[in-house]
Design an enzyme around this catalytic site. Structure first.
Site, mmCIF file in Angstrom:
data_model
loop_
_atom_site.group_PDB
_atom_site.id
_atom_site.type_symbol
_atom_site.label_atom_id
_atom_site.label_comp_id
_atom_site.label_asym_id
_atom_site.label_seq_id
_atom_site.Cartn_x
_atom_site.Cartn_y
_atom_site.Cartn_z
ATOM 1 N N GLU A 183 0.826 -1.202 0.000
ATOM 2 C CA GLU A 183 0.000 0.000 0.000
ATOM 3 C C GLU A 183 0.862 1.254 0.000
ATOM 4 O O GLU A 183 1.936 1.283 0.592
ATOM 5 C CB GLU A 183 -0.917 0.005 1.235
ATOM 6 C CG GLU A 183 -1.713 -1.292 1.394
ATOM 7 C CD GLU A 183 -2.491 -1.356 2.700
ATOM 8 O OE1 GLU A 183 -2.860 -0.291 3.236
ATOM 9 O OE2 GLU A 183 -2.722 -2.477 3.202
ATOM 10 N N GLU B 108 -10.305 6.136 2.455
ATOM 11 C CA GLU B 108 -10.779 5.444 3.645
ATOM 12 C C GLU B 108 -10.799 6.440 4.797
ATOM 13 O O GLU B 108 -9.878 7.258 4.949
ATOM 14 C CB GLU B 108 -9.862 4.275 3.985
ATOM 15 C CG GLU B 108 -10.230 3.543 5.278
ATOM 16 C CD GLU B 108 -9.251 2.422 5.605
ATOM 17 O OE1 GLU B 108 -9.353 1.857 6.713
ATOM 18 O OE2 GLU B 108 -8.388 2.122 4.755
#
Length: 437
Positions: free
Chosen positions: A241, A352
């Protein structure tokens, strides 16, 4: 972003560095989304701040034995993370940057990497244009004329206060890992994402609009990133990520910061943010992972984005990270992973935010710009020029991009495609509002 200095105690000043980013002109499958939802001073100046840092972080009755144990654990963790620097640079925005010899960085504490040295740059994907931009323009500390010497890498120094803010010393620098749940009503993590699946992927690229979203409290965060994913979405989940995040708990401020992450067991015992554990090998001496990004975008004003490329080196199998146009940051060694030793089965892009439901209502923590996707360019945050790397190391456009927002009244997403931005989407939102109580 305005730079500011934090308070100092004697010679122990803490500073923060930032990048300058170039100006831009203009469900993963539901089960994985559900899975994610649940889921200065000389170098050793710690003693002076030790008791203050620990006591300030606790709200409970003073218990000398417990506090002493915690203090010892914090000091032990700091010894693992903060390596002796060859040079120390104080950044005007609050961070301390340690220039650590490349072969002494935290990565090489990993049992599978001990004794190794950073590898040479790999072959770039076909179709990728690399311009080797001036890296120094991304860094406040290098703009001042300071730079880490050849043979070293810049590492943001971790403080006792940083670790004391974490839920526990053991969990510092790690995401929360839980089991897959189909009932998302109480998960606390909310997403607006675009994803592709159903093929074998060997990398991904995107330009990510950078904002400074408001985060309501220390225990929440807001991020925008891409995930390179493989595994069964159980305890064997592998991810790589990278992106930007605002995390008061991790960094102690509200600046958007460039970050990386990895895990091989669904965020349980392996992996971490940035260089807060052994694993990611940094090769660049001018980019500090975890440093603040500047400037950021403004509503109806200038728009700024960062370009990130993650791809698998066909020769050695390691996963490399490039920032901007041609600036190699480092790599995740293939030996860290199980499923990702071969390829990814899914790539996801998006935002997110954590909703801890303060006072029993939805958080006002923003995602992206804090505005809904329908507002478009200059107002809503975006991802553009989304691409993946195929089996033959070719950078290619996405096929069948899907978009998903699990709480669309709070944060939403709208995808599109054109000749300039290729595959793109707008996403984000304000959190709590009339339709999201």
């Amino acid at each position: 972003m305005d730079s500011s200095t934090s308070s100092c105690s004697g010679s122990c000043c803490r500073w923060r560095s930032f990048f300058k980013i170039s100006f831009s002109s203009s469900p993963i499958i539901p089960i994985f989304v559900l899975f994610l939802l649940v889921p200065s001073s000389p170098f050793f100046c710690h003693a002076r701040l030790s008791e203050t840092a620990v006591f300030r972080a606790t709200n409970r009755t003073f218990q000398p034995g417990e506090e002493l144990r915690k203090l010892k654990m914090i000091r032990s963790r700091l010894r693992d993370i903060n390596k002796p620097p060859l040079k120390t640079i104080q950044s005007p925005d609050g961070d301390i940057i340690d220039c650590v010899l490349s072969h002494q960085q935290p990565a090489f504490d990993h049992p599978l990497l001990k004794g190794q040295k950073p590898l040479d740059p790999p072959e770039r994907p076909n179709g990728h244009r690399s311009t080797a931009a001036a890296v120094e323009t991304f860094q406040s500390w290098s703009m001042s004329g300071e730079a880490c010497p050849e043979g070293t890498v810049p590492i943001r120094r971790t403080s006792e206060e940083d670790i004391s803010r974490a839920s526990s010393v053991q969990r510092f620098g790690r995401k929360v890992g839980t089991h897959v749940r189909r009932d998302t009503s109480g998960t606390g993590h909310e997403h607006a994402v675009g994803y592709v699946s159903g093929d074998q992927y060997y990398g991904a690229k995107a330009s990510i609009n950078v904002w400074a979203p408001k985060v309501e409290n220390q225990y929440e965060f807001s991020l925008s990133q891409m995930w390179v994913i493989s595994g069964s979405f159980g305890n064997d989940l592998n991810t790589i990520e990278a992106g930007w995040q605002v995390s008061p708990e991790l960094y102690g401020d509200s600046y958007p910061r460039f970050f990386t992450y990895w895990t091989t067991d669904a965020y349980q015992a392996t992996g971490c943010y940035n260089l807060l554990c052994s694993g990611f090998v940094q090769t660049n001496r001018r980019i500090a992972i975890g440093a603040a990004i500047s400037p950021t975008s403004s509503y109806n004003g200038g728009q700024f984005d960062i370009s990130l490329l993650v791809w698998k080196d066909p020769k050695h199998g390691n996963w490399w990270l490039e920032f901007g146009s041609g600036v190699l940051v480092g790599y995740w060694p293939s030996v860290l992973f199980t499923h990702l030793r071969d390829h990814a089965s899914m790539v996801q892009f998006g935002g997110e935010a954590v909703n801890s439901r303060p006072s029993g209502i939805h958080t006002s923590t923003q995602m992206g710009s804090g505005h809904f996707a329908s507002e478009g360019f200059g107002k809503a945050s975006y991802f553009r020029n989304l691409q993946v790397v195929d089996w033959d190391n070719n950078l290619i456009p996405l096929q069948n991009l899907r978009v998903l927002a699990d709480h669309p009244n709070c944060y939403d997403i709208q995808g599109g495609i054109n000749s300039v931005w290729g595959n793109y989407f707008y996403y984000g939102g304000p959190g709590r509002n009339v339709r999201c109580p």
